[in-house]
Design a protein around this motif. Sequence first.
Motif, PDB file in Angstrom:
ATOM      1  N   HIS A  31       0.760  -1.181  -0.058  1.00 50.21           N
ATOM      2  CA  HIS A  31       0.011   0.174   0.169  1.00 50.21           C
ATOM      3  C   HIS A  31       0.899   1.241   0.173  1.00 50.21           C
ATOM      4  N   GLY A  32       0.856   1.913  -1.165  1.00 43.44           N
ATOM      5  CA  GLY A  32       1.615   3.280  -1.220  1.00 43.44           C
ATOM      6  C   GLY A  32       3.014   2.966  -1.475  1.00 43.44           C
ATOM      7  N   ASP A  33       3.722   3.920  -1.344  1.00 44.39           N
ATOM      8  CA  ASP A  33       5.119   4.102  -1.877  1.00 44.39           C
ATOM      9  C   ASP A  33       6.364   4.084  -0.599  1.00 44.39           C
ATOM     10  N   GLY A  34       5.791   4.055   0.633  1.00 39.47           N
ATOM     11  CA  GLY A  34       6.528   3.945   1.694  1.00 39.47           C
ATOM     12  C   GLY A  34       6.859   2.827   2.371  1.00 39.47           C
ATOM     13  N   GLY A  35       6.642   1.542   1.804  1.00 39.43           N
ATOM     14  CA  GLY A  35       6.686   0.168   2.408  1.00 39.43           C
ATOM     15  C   GLY A  35       5.513  -0.041   3.357  1.00 39.43           C
ATOM     16  N   GLU A  36       4.354   0.296   3.144  1.00 38.03           N
ATOM     17  CA  GLU A  36       3.165   0.261   3.936  1.00 38.03           C
ATOM     18  C   GLU A  36       2.478  -1.226   3.311  1.00 38.03           C
ATOM     19  N   TRP A  37       1.820  -1.789   4.260  1.00 35.30           N
ATOM     20  CA  TRP A  37       1.034  -3.010   3.942  1.00 35.30           C
ATOM     21  C   TRP A  37      -0.435  -2.655   4.372  1.00 35.30           C
ATOM     22  N   HIS A  38      -1.411  -3.214   3.678  1.00 30.91           N
ATOM     23  CA  HIS A  38      -2.760  -2.939   3.892  1.00 30.91           C
ATOM     24  C   HIS A  38      -3.231  -4.327   4.330  1.00 30.91           C
ATOM     25  N   CYS A  39      -3.976  -4.843   5.322  1.00 31.08           N
ATOM     26  CA  CYS A  39      -4.486  -5.997   5.557  1.00 31.08           C
ATOM     27  C   CYS A  39      -5.944  -5.886   5.302  1.00 31.08           C
ATOM     28  N   ALA A  40      -6.528  -6.788   4.564  1.00 30.00           N
ATOM     29  CA  ALA A  40      -7.860  -7.226   4.112  1.00 30.00           C
ATOM     30  C   ALA A  40      -8.857  -7.520   4.819  1.00 30.00           C
ATOM     31  N   ALA A  41      -8.246  -8.383   6.249  1.00 25.80           N
ATOM     32  CA  ALA A  41      -9.188  -8.872   7.277  1.00 25.80           C
ATOM     33  C   ALA A  41      -9.454  -7.681   8.223  1.00 25.80           C
ATOM     34  N   CYS A  42      -8.572  -7.051   8.777  1.00 25.90           N
ATOM     35  CA  CYS A  42      -9.017  -5.966   9.737  1.00 25.90           C
ATOM     36  C   CYS A  42      -8.885  -4.471   9.147  1.00 25.90           C
ATOM     37  N   LEU A  43      -8.634  -4.232   7.935  1.00 25.28           N
ATOM     38  CA  LEU A  43      -8.719  -3.209   7.194  1.00 25.28           C
ATOM     39  C   LEU A  43      -7.584  -2.175   7.841  1.00 25.28           C
ATOM     40  N   ARG A  44      -6.474  -2.687   8.433  1.00 20.70           N
ATOM     41  CA  ARG A  44      -5.659  -1.750   8.893  1.00 20.70           C
ATOM     42  C   ARG A  44      -4.227  -1.870   8.109  1.00 20.70           C
ATOM     43  N   THR A  45      -3.757  -0.435   7.936  1.00 25.05           N
ATOM     44  CA  THR A  45      -2.498  -0.205   7.051  1.00 25.05           C
ATOM     45  C   THR A  45      -1.367  -0.054   7.865  1.00 25.05           C
ATOM     46  N   PHE A  46      -0.286  -0.580   7.981  1.00 26.17           N
ATOM     47  CA  PHE A  46       0.936  -0.297   8.786  1.00 26.17           C
ATOM     48  C   PHE A  46       2.446  -0.641   8.200  1.00 26.17           C
ATOM     49  N   THR A  47       3.335  -0.320   8.791  1.00 26.78           N
ATOM     50  CA  THR A  47       4.705  -0.398   8.541  1.00 26.78           C
ATOM     51  C   THR A  47       5.475  -1.242   9.411  1.00 26.78           C
ATOM     52  N   VAL A  48       6.388  -1.867   8.812  1.00 24.60           N
ATOM     53  CA  VAL A  48       7.279  -2.788   9.901  1.00 24.60           C
ATOM     54  C   VAL A  48       8.566  -2.364   9.677  1.00 24.60           C
ATOM     55  N   ARG A  49       9.276  -2.236  10.746  1.00 25.31           N
ATOM     56  CA  ARG A  49      10.457  -1.579  10.491  1.00 25.31           C
ATOM     57  C   ARG A  49      11.729  -2.504  11.395  1.00 25.31           C
ATOM     58  N   LEU A  50      12.605  -2.931  11.106  1.00 23.80           N
ATOM     59  CA  LEU A  50      13.727  -3.713  11.796  1.00 23.80           C
ATOM     60  C   LEU A  50      14.563  -2.767  12.688  1.00 23.80           C
ATOM     61  N   THR A  51      14.688  -3.048  13.962  1.00 23.18           N
ATOM     62  CA  THR A  51      15.409  -1.889  14.708  1.00 23.18           C
ATOM     63  C   THR A  51      16.626  -2.552  15.111  1.00 23.18           C
ATOM     64  N   GLY A  52      16.556  -3.835  15.078  1.00 21.22           N
ATOM     65  CA  GLY A  52      17.741  -4.634  15.884  1.00 21.22           C
ATOM     66  C   GLY A  52      17.705  -6.356  15.553  1.00 21.22           C
TER      67      GLY A  52
END
Length: 57
Positions: A31-52
């Motif tokens: 979803h989008g250009d910034g690495g976002e993901w959209h979940c079809a089940a709960c309708l949330r859009t989120f990003t995941v970032r590895l911090t370590g």
Amino acid sequence: MSEEEPSPSGRQRQLPVFHCPYCGDEELTPHGDGGEWHCAACLRTFTVRLTGTGVQA
């Protein structure tokens, strides 16, 4: 999948997200250009970032 900014080690995220961190569903779409993901089940859009990895230098 879009490219993310390189980390300090020069690596970029190359694997997709396999499940939603909120509901656990696996039906995700980019979803989008910034690495976002959209979940079809709960309708949330989120990003995941590895911090370590727990590996100490």
